[in-house]
Design a protein around this motif. Structure first.
Motif, mmCIF file in Angstrom:
data_model
loop_
_atom_site.group_PDB
_atom_site.id
_atom_site.type_symbol
_atom_site.label_atom_id
_atom_site.label_comp_id
_atom_site.label_asym_id
_atom_site.label_seq_id
_atom_site.Cartn_x
_atom_site.Cartn_y
_atom_site.Cartn_z
ATOM 1 N N ARG A 1 26.977 26.996 51.438
ATOM 2 C CA ARG A 1 27.692 27.950 52.285
ATOM 3 C C ARG A 1 27.597 29.313 51.645
ATOM 4 N NH1 ARG A 1 32.456 24.089 52.687
ATOM 5 N NH2 ARG A 1 31.790 22.723 54.368
ATOM 6 N N LYS B 1 28.936 33.226 51.125
ATOM 7 C CA LYS B 1 30.233 33.879 51.050
ATOM 8 C C LYS B 1 30.449 34.670 52.338
ATOM 9 C CE LYS B 1 30.982 37.576 48.466
ATOM 10 N NZ LYS B 1 31.099 38.444 47.302
ATOM 11 N N GLY C 1 42.196 39.283 54.114
ATOM 12 C CA GLY C 1 41.452 38.481 53.147
ATOM 13 C C GLY C 1 40.593 39.316 52.222
ATOM 14 N N TYR D 1 37.691 39.197 48.914
ATOM 15 C CA TYR D 1 37.492 37.756 49.090
ATOM 16 C C TYR D 1 37.610 37.041 47.756
ATOM 17 C CZ TYR D 1 35.281 33.298 50.042
ATOM 18 O OH TYR D 1 35.030 31.961 50.142
ATOM 19 N N LYS D 2 38.407 35.989 47.751
ATOM 20 C CA LYS D 2 38.546 35.157 46.553
ATOM 21 C C LYS D 2 37.955 33.789 46.861
ATOM 22 C CE LYS D 2 42.087 37.576 44.267
ATOM 23 N NZ LYS D 2 41.679 38.873 44.670
ATOM 24 N N SER D 3 37.079 33.312 46.011
ATOM 25 C CA SER D 3 36.421 32.023 46.191
ATOM 26 C C SER D 3 37.412 30.877 45.998
ATOM 27 C CB SER D 3 35.271 31.885 45.197
ATOM 28 O OG SER D 3 34.729 30.596 45.257
ATOM 29 N N GLU D 4 37.147 29.755 46.689
ATOM 30 C CA GLU D 4 37.990 28.574 46.508
ATOM 31 C C GLU D 4 37.706 27.887 45.183
ATOM 32 O OE1 GLU D 4 35.758 27.966 49.488
ATOM 33 O OE2 GLU D 4 36.999 29.254 50.718
ATOM 34 N N ARG D 5 36.595 28.231 44.571
ATOM 35 C CA ARG D 5 36.248 27.610 43.291
ATOM 36 C C ARG D 5 37.105 28.235 42.203
ATOM 37 N NH1 ARG D 5 30.064 28.207 44.882
ATOM 38 N NH2 ARG D 5 29.908 26.314 46.111
ATOM 39 N N CYS D 6 37.832 27.389 41.511
ATOM 40 C CA CYS D 6 38.811 27.892 40.553
ATOM 41 C C CYS D 6 38.206 28.154 39.180
ATOM 42 C CB CYS D 6 39.955 26.893 40.407
ATOM 43 S SG CYS D 6 40.771 26.567 41.963
ATOM 44 N N ASP E 1 33.256 24.257 38.697
ATOM 45 C CA ASP E 1 33.137 23.969 40.121
ATOM 46 C C ASP E 1 31.791 24.427 40.696
ATOM 47 O OD1 ASP E 1 35.598 22.843 40.129
ATOM 48 O OD2 ASP E 1 36.644 24.598 40.946
ATOM 49 N N TYR E 2 31.134 25.351 40.013
ATOM 50 C CA TYR E 2 29.848 25.842 40.498
ATOM 51 C C TYR E 2 28.747 24.844 40.166
ATOM 52 C CZ TYR E 2 32.113 30.238 41.448
ATOM 53 O OH TYR E 2 32.945 31.190 41.952
#
Length: 164
Positions: free
Chosen positions: A127, A129, A138, A141-146, A150-151
């Motif tokens: 996906r 960004k 929003g 933009y902040k990624s859902e990956r903490c 996670d990458y």
């Protein structure tokens, strides 16, 4: 193979096929020839003639096998629908069937054979960004990956080996 089997096609209408050539002038022999040619273009009442042996010899046996179910179905429906409408419906049904098989094959592939951490090959779906401009909700933009782990996860953290 080309329709003419590699031989250059020859126009049987001759020079009198174009209206411009006919207006220049035609001899009596050309007029008689054109009159006969136009008469020959009219089909007989029983044409086109369907010769079953010709079509059987001309088509591939595998093609005849996979076409047989729809041929049988629409041959029985032809008296009700009419020959032309039955042929049109048979064509459309065959194409829609192939599209449906293609959609199901793609669905199966991405559901069961997609790229994850257990496989080296396959198509990987990622996906991008989303574009969030200043002033839009929003932003930034902040990624859902903490965290960094996670990458490039490819589903490993959801497996029994990845869970702690």
């Amino acid at each position: 193979m080309a329709q003419t089997a590699g031989v250059k096609p020859m126009a049987i209408a001759g020079r009198v096929a174009s209206e411009r050539e006919r207006c220049i002038g035609m001899t009596d022999a050309e007029r008689a020839w054109r009159k006969q040619w136009l008469k020959d273009q009219v089909l007989a009442s029983n044409e086109p003639v369907h010769v079953e042996e010709y079509w059987r010899e001309r088509t591939n046996p595998i093609r005849r096998i996979y076409r047989k179910p729809l041929d049988v179905l629409f041959t029985t429906l032809a008296p009700v629908l009419g020959q032309q409408r039955a042929a049109d419906y048979r064509y459309i049904t065959g194409k829609l069937g192939l599209i449906a098989v293609g959609v199901l094959a793609v669905h199966y592939y991405f559901k069961y054979q997609g790229n994850d951490w257990t496989k080296k090959g396959g198509w990987r779906m990622t996906r991008t960004k989303p574009m969030v401009l200043p002033g839009q909700p929003g932003f930034p933009y902040k990624s859902e990956r903490c965290k960094d782990s996670d990458y490039a996860d490819r589903g490993f953290s959801k497996s029994v080996f990845g869970s702690k």
